[in-house]
Design a protein around this motif. Sequence first.
Motif, PDB file in Angstrom:
ATOM      1  N   GLU A  17       0.828  -1.204   0.000  1.00 52.36           N
ATOM      2  CA  GLU A  17       0.000   0.000   0.000  1.00 52.36           C
ATOM      3  C   GLU A  17       0.864   1.257   0.000  1.00 52.36           C
ATOM      4  O   GLU A  17       1.978   1.260   0.542  1.00 52.36           O
ATOM      5  CB  GLU A  17      -0.911   0.019   1.243  1.00 52.36           C
ATOM      6  CG  GLU A  17      -1.902  -1.136   1.313  1.00 52.36           C
ATOM      7  CD  GLU A  17      -3.012  -0.988   0.290  1.00 52.36           C
ATOM      8  OE1 GLU A  17      -3.186   0.133  -0.237  1.00 52.36           O
ATOM      9  OE2 GLU A  17      -3.702  -1.997   0.007  1.00 52.36           O
ATOM     10  N   ARG A  19       2.310   4.931   1.060  1.00 49.88           N
ATOM     11  CA  ARG A  19       2.515   5.605   2.338  1.00 49.88           C
ATOM     12  C   ARG A  19       2.684   7.109   2.084  1.00 49.88           C
ATOM     13  O   ARG A  19       2.586   7.569   0.946  1.00 49.88           O
ATOM     14  CB  ARG A  19       3.752   5.044   3.041  1.00 49.88           C
ATOM     15  CG  ARG A  19       3.684   3.546   3.328  1.00 49.88           C
ATOM     16  CD  ARG A  19       4.997   3.055   3.903  1.00 49.88           C
ATOM     17  NE  ARG A  19       4.999   1.595   4.106  1.00 49.88           N
ATOM     18  CZ  ARG A  19       6.097   0.897   4.410  1.00 49.88           C
ATOM     19  NH1 ARG A  19       7.265   1.516   4.554  1.00 49.88           N
ATOM     20  NH2 ARG A  19       6.007  -0.416   4.572  1.00 49.88           N
ATOM     21  N   GLY A  39       0.419   5.173  -5.272  1.00 51.08           N
ATOM     22  CA  GLY A  39       0.069   3.761  -5.356  1.00 51.08           C
ATOM     23  C   GLY A  39       0.725   3.046  -6.520  1.00 51.08           C
ATOM     24  O   GLY A  39       0.710   1.818  -6.589  1.00 51.08           O
TER      25      GLY A  39
END
Length: 401
Positions: A17, A19, A39
């Motif tokens: 995922e 950050r 992403g």
Amino acid sequence: MPRLAVPLTESQIRALEPRATRYCVADGNGLVIEVMTTGTKVWRFRYTLNGTRQPLATIGDYRMISLRVARAKAQKYAEMVAQGISPVATARRDRGAESKAEVLREAADLYLATAMAGKSAEYRRTTRRALDKDVLPAIGGKPINAVTADDIVEICERIKNRGSPKMALHTRNVVKRLYAYLMARQLATGNPAEVVPARSIATFESRTRVLSGAEIGNMLRAIDASSIRRPLKLALHLLVLTMVRKSDLVESTWAEFDLDNALWTIPAARLNMGRDRIVYLPHQAVSMLRELHRAKASRKFVFPSVRGDDRPIAKSTLNQAVKALGLDVEHFVLHDFRRTASTHVRELVQGDDTFDGVSALDADALSPEDEAVQQRRIVQGWADFVDQQLETARRMASRPA
């Protein structure tokens, strides 16, 4: 030397995922995947040249380059570094070539790694099998845009000549979906499978196979005398008695049954229909279900998988059980049970004057109460007929040769 790392898997990469700041996760041999704040995931190559850590070399977007391909490129770049050569220029040329002359084998690998990620295990397995068995051995080395409709036809004809027209059509459809994926990513300019009509590959005759009474009896006797697991024997017998689809039976749960009232309610959601289906059970079926319930290998499923009681047996389990028996029943498949039951039930009803000329399968002519009574008589009559065939088969088998 690059720091050793635990190799990544496709599922781990998909789970990464974004950050607040971008970050890298190592795969090994200098290969890392960088996760951007948006992403987006990008393959990079980390290396040291002449004792100095160098800026990361970009391999390409994860959506366009599979893990296997990225590892192959990282290996190539690592060999260049070992010779004292910077891989940056080569990596730049490779990125430019990604969308120009990718061969079908690597495109298929990318498709399986990305587009198949959210599909079921069975869907992924059958797709991979079609590609690995017939497509890639024939045209895997061709550039994507060099594959023609004639190539697809030739592959399908080869499969049909093996006696597998359904597999031929399935393979054509796999290639069609693969090319739709490649076109959406501007890796292909056309879809060679799309211009090959399905009707030109396979036409299927509707099945008309109906087992005779003797065949029903002999089959059930052979199943009963076999060494397959008792629950599978009961499942095959119940498939005959209840006249339901194989998936309806193998995925059934205990909550669906009211054995005291000999009723089975198959939920509409499981049938993909607008309402539940009521199945009236003959006393023979109730007895079998009570036996299964006493054993109760699962709190939920009537026929749980031997790998765990949290899921039912696979839909193919019953087919494999019957195939393993080597029964001498020509051109038979399990689905023929339903057609067989329907045919014999009609004959039984037509020969029974107590139905007053009303078709046993015509519910519109009956009140709900009368329909329930009539349906119970039908299923019990059918079960009794099956019992008679089984007993006859047992007597014939016990006679001295």
